[in-house]
Design an enzyme around this catalytic site. Structure first.
Site, PDB file in Angstrom:
ATOM      1  N   HIS A  96       0.850  -1.197   0.000  1.00 10.97           N
ATOM      2  CA  HIS A  96       0.000   0.000   0.000  1.00 10.97           C
ATOM      3  C   HIS A  96       0.891   1.256   0.000  1.00 10.97           C
ATOM      4  CE1 HIS A  96      -2.725   3.135   1.366  1.00 10.97           C
ATOM      5  NE2 HIS A  96      -3.698   2.376   0.890  1.00 10.97           N
ATOM      6  N   GLU A 166      -4.031   1.990  -7.190  1.00 13.18           N
ATOM      7  CA  GLU A 166      -4.368   3.070  -6.268  1.00 13.18           C
ATOM      8  C   GLU A 166      -3.416   4.234  -6.506  1.00 13.18           C
ATOM      9  OE1 GLU A 166      -6.682   1.365  -2.703  1.00 13.18           O
ATOM     10  OE2 GLU A 166      -4.576   1.439  -2.161  1.00 13.18           O
TER      11      GLU A 166
HETATM   12  P1  PGA Z   1      -9.658   5.894   0.706  1.00  7.63           P
HETATM   13  O1  PGA Z   1      -8.466   4.819   0.905  1.00  7.63           O
HETATM   14  O2  PGA Z   1     -10.798   5.147   0.085  1.00  7.63           O
HETATM   15  O3  PGA Z   1      -9.957   6.360   2.087  1.00  7.63           O
HETATM   16  O4  PGA Z   1      -9.136   6.961  -0.202  1.00  7.63           O
HETATM   17  C1  PGA Z   1      -8.190   3.915  -0.107  1.00  7.63           C
HETATM   18  C2  PGA Z   1      -6.981   3.094   0.218  1.00  7.63           C
HETATM   19  O5  PGA Z   1      -6.041   3.587   0.853  1.00  7.63           O
HETATM   20  O6  PGA Z   1      -6.938   1.916  -0.155  1.00  7.63           O
END
Ligand code: PGA
Length: 251
Positions: A96, A166
């Site tokens: 992540h 992401e």
């Molecule tokens: P968020 O987080 O939906 O709060 O933007 C997404 C993530 O970090 O996977």
């Protein structure tokens, strides 16, 4: 958009005490399976065993948010694959952007962790994404290629992996969601690179400021196989709402 199941999951990040986690799991436990949707939750380590037990009789997959690449040893503060398996976990998030940014996670350690996850029968959910600066500099393609290649460097052909695209600039309270067609282009690229390496196109979920209002626009895209949600799914009701909207969009 295809006929394959959608993935809808949430990472709780550093949130929820045991009581809060069990309250959330208790609400989910009574929800019916949702046709065509694979649901998953990623609680913090401290409640993994309890949430796994609470959801044991459901189709909801429980996963961890990180793991170490070694099985045991002098790695203070770390959690290994065998420990996760021992908690009843089947999925593990790796790489992540918050781990890459704040905890020194690199493409190399992501690759080691993916290898370790598969060795222990855990499905890795590999997070990739470019920063705002990289996007601005026109480097998104190269960054994603390198992240995917490194993550899969040790992976045998046909291994089962999941990706989450992401973009770093889309995550969290200061982020704004990607345009769905921009995300779709990156998903296609991630699948192409992964297919070169493993022989199969993995499911790729979109993550970054997903909410009830925008989830359908993402899962309607050709190469978006689901959504990975933070804040908007930190309540069981919020999660259920996003799951239901995605399921309706796919039906
Ligand atoms: P968020 O987080 O939906 O709060 O933007 C997404 C993530 O970090 O996977």
């Amino acid at each position: 958009m295809t006929d394959t199941p959608l993935w809808v999951g949430t990472g709780w990040k550093m949130n929820k005490t045991l009581a809060e986690a069990l309250d959330y799991a208790g609400q989910l436990k009574h929800s019916l399976p949702v046709d065509g949707v694979n649901r998953f939750v990623l609680p913090p380590f401290t409640v993994l065993r309890d949430v796994s037990a609470a959801l044991a009789d459901t189709d909801i997959t429980v996963g961890a948010q990180n793991m170490h690449w070694q099985d045991a040893g002098a790695w203070t503060g770390e959690i290994s694959g065998p420990m996760l398996v021992d908690c009843g976990v089947r999925l593990v998030e790796i790489g992540h952007s918050e781990r890459r940014t704040h905890f020194g996670e690199t493409d190399k350690t992501v690759g080691l962790k993916v290898d370790a996850a598969l060795r222990h029968g855990l499905t890795p959910l590999i997070c990739v994404g470019e920063t705002a600066e990289q996007k601005q500099a026109g480097r998104t393609d190269g960054v994603l290629r390198e992240q995917v290649r490194s993550a899969l460097a040790r992976v045998p052909r046909n291994a089962r992996v999941l990706f989450a695209y992401e973009p770093v600039w889309a995550i969290g309270e200061h982020g704004s969601p990607a345009e769905p067609d921009y995300a779709d282009d990156q998903h296609a690229r991630i699948k192409a690179v992964a297919t070169e390496m493993t022989g199969t196109a993995p499911p790729v979920l979109y993550g970054g400021s997903v909410n009830a209002g925008n989830c359908v626009s993402f899962v309607s895209m050709q190469d978006v196989d689901g959504v990975f949600v933070g804040r908007a799914a930190w309540t069981a009701a919020g999660f259920a709402d996003i799951v239901a909207r995605c399921a309706r969009a796919r039906a």
